[in-house]
Design an enzyme around this catalytic site. Structure first.
Site, mmCIF file in Angstrom:
data_model
loop_
_atom_site.group_PDB
_atom_site.id
_atom_site.type_symbol
_atom_site.label_atom_id
_atom_site.label_comp_id
_atom_site.label_asym_id
_atom_site.label_seq_id
_atom_site.Cartn_x
_atom_site.Cartn_y
_atom_site.Cartn_z
ATOM 1 N N ARG A 161 0.650 -1.410 -0.136
ATOM 2 C CA ARG A 161 0.056 0.172 0.319
ATOM 3 C C ARG A 161 0.900 1.423 0.376
ATOM 4 O O ARG A 161 0.712 2.104 -0.774
ATOM 5 C CB ARG A 161 -0.772 -0.291 0.691
ATOM 6 N N ILE A 198 -7.352 7.208 -1.281
ATOM 7 C CA ILE A 198 -7.346 5.509 -1.346
ATOM 8 C C ILE A 198 -8.265 5.187 -0.060
ATOM 9 O O ILE A 198 -8.305 5.888 0.928
ATOM 10 C CB ILE A 198 -5.874 5.669 -1.123
ATOM 11 N N SER A 199 -8.857 4.349 -0.337
ATOM 12 C CA SER A 199 -10.105 4.365 0.578
ATOM 13 C C SER A 199 -9.022 3.531 1.894
ATOM 14 O O SER A 199 -8.376 2.449 1.563
ATOM 15 C CB SER A 199 -11.074 2.983 0.151
ATOM 16 N N GLN A 200 -10.167 3.180 3.183
ATOM 17 C CA GLN A 200 -9.583 2.106 3.851
ATOM 18 C C GLN A 200 -9.261 1.406 3.507
ATOM 19 O O GLN A 200 -10.028 0.361 2.972
ATOM 20 C CB GLN A 200 -10.638 2.421 5.544
#
Ligand code: SAH
Length: 235
Positions: free
Chosen positions: A48, A74-76
């Site tokens: 990530r 950017i998503s969790q």
């Protein structure tokens, strides 16, 4: 260097533990107390840290969304894991993603399926994500700049469709691109509020069945001009 490497491994392990714990805590809503081990492996394998801006690298393995520029995020990681798990991806499948953003979700899916097609409405984000994904060696992701509202008909039908921006309507054109037996995961509802994460299943008779999973908060789907959210009921 060794120290930095070890720190990264620890943070990644911590992220995976947090996702596990959150999966257990939300099982009463999602119906799944843990995610498929292939999904968890994908989260372990995709760095990530490569997908967040350099100044936020220290937070790359925190279980929270992070800004990636141009008002997008950017998503969790837990939400990425949940949405991926809900798709129930299989190695022979092709998936359409709407909202490439950083490319992280596409990379996770690319570990699990044959090919990922991903559309991004902000051309610069599409170019940057495509370059990053190719640098990281992903040959099974196609990124294109464009409005995902009507899907990507050229490569349809898809086994799964994942929308990573909040939609207030689903176009018939997009729904047509889902195979019978396929799954679509979408944060559905008005922007700037929480939305319902929906799992939409298309049965073998092409009838749709939709189920609310839990509340989420996503950036809105945008229209062609990049700044106005698609209004309720449009399309
Ligand atoms: N999946 C991304 C997170 C996406 S944030 C990741 O893993 O990083 C949502 C993204 O959807 C943003 O990049 C936004 O520009 C994009 N988007 C918004 N409306 C869109 C539309 N109509 N078509 C395609 N992409 C859209």
């Amino acid at each position: 260097m060794v120290q930095a490497g070890r720190m990264k491994v620890n943070k990644l392990e911590e992220m995976l533990h947090t996702i596990d714990a959150e999966a257990r805590a939300t099982a009463f809503l999602t119906g799944r107390s843990s995610f498929d081990c292939r999904v968890m492996e994908a989260l372990e394998q995709v760095p990530r840290s490569a997908f967040v801006p350099p100044e936020l690298i220290d937070y790359a393995y925190d279980n929270r969304p992070l800004p990636i520029g141009r008002g997008q995020t950017i998503s969790q990681p837990y939400i990425v894991a949940l949405m991926t798990d809900l798709l129930e991806p299989q190695p022979s499948q092709t998936i359409l993603e709407i909202g490439t953003g950083s490319g992280y979700q596409a990379a996770i899916l690319a570990q699990l399926v044959q090919h990922v097609y991903s559309l991004e409405i902000i051309p610069l984000l599409a170019v940057e994500a495509a370059a990053l994904l190719s640098r990281l060696g992903y040959a099974n992701i196609s990124v294109q700049a464009g409005n995902g509202h009507d899907g990507w008909p050229e490569h349809a039908p898809y086994d799964g469709i994942i929308m990573t921006a909040a939609a207030t309507c689903l176009s018939p054109a997009l729904l047509d691109q889902l195979k019978p037996g396929g799954r679509l995961v979408v944060p559905f509802g008005r922007p700037h509020m929480t939305q319902d994460l929906l799992l939409v299943e298309k049965d073998i008779d092409s009838k749709f069945h939709s189920r609310k999973i839990l509340e989420v908060a996503f950036v809105p789907m945008m229209d062609e001009d990049h700044d106005s959210a698609i209004t309720h009921g449009k399309g």
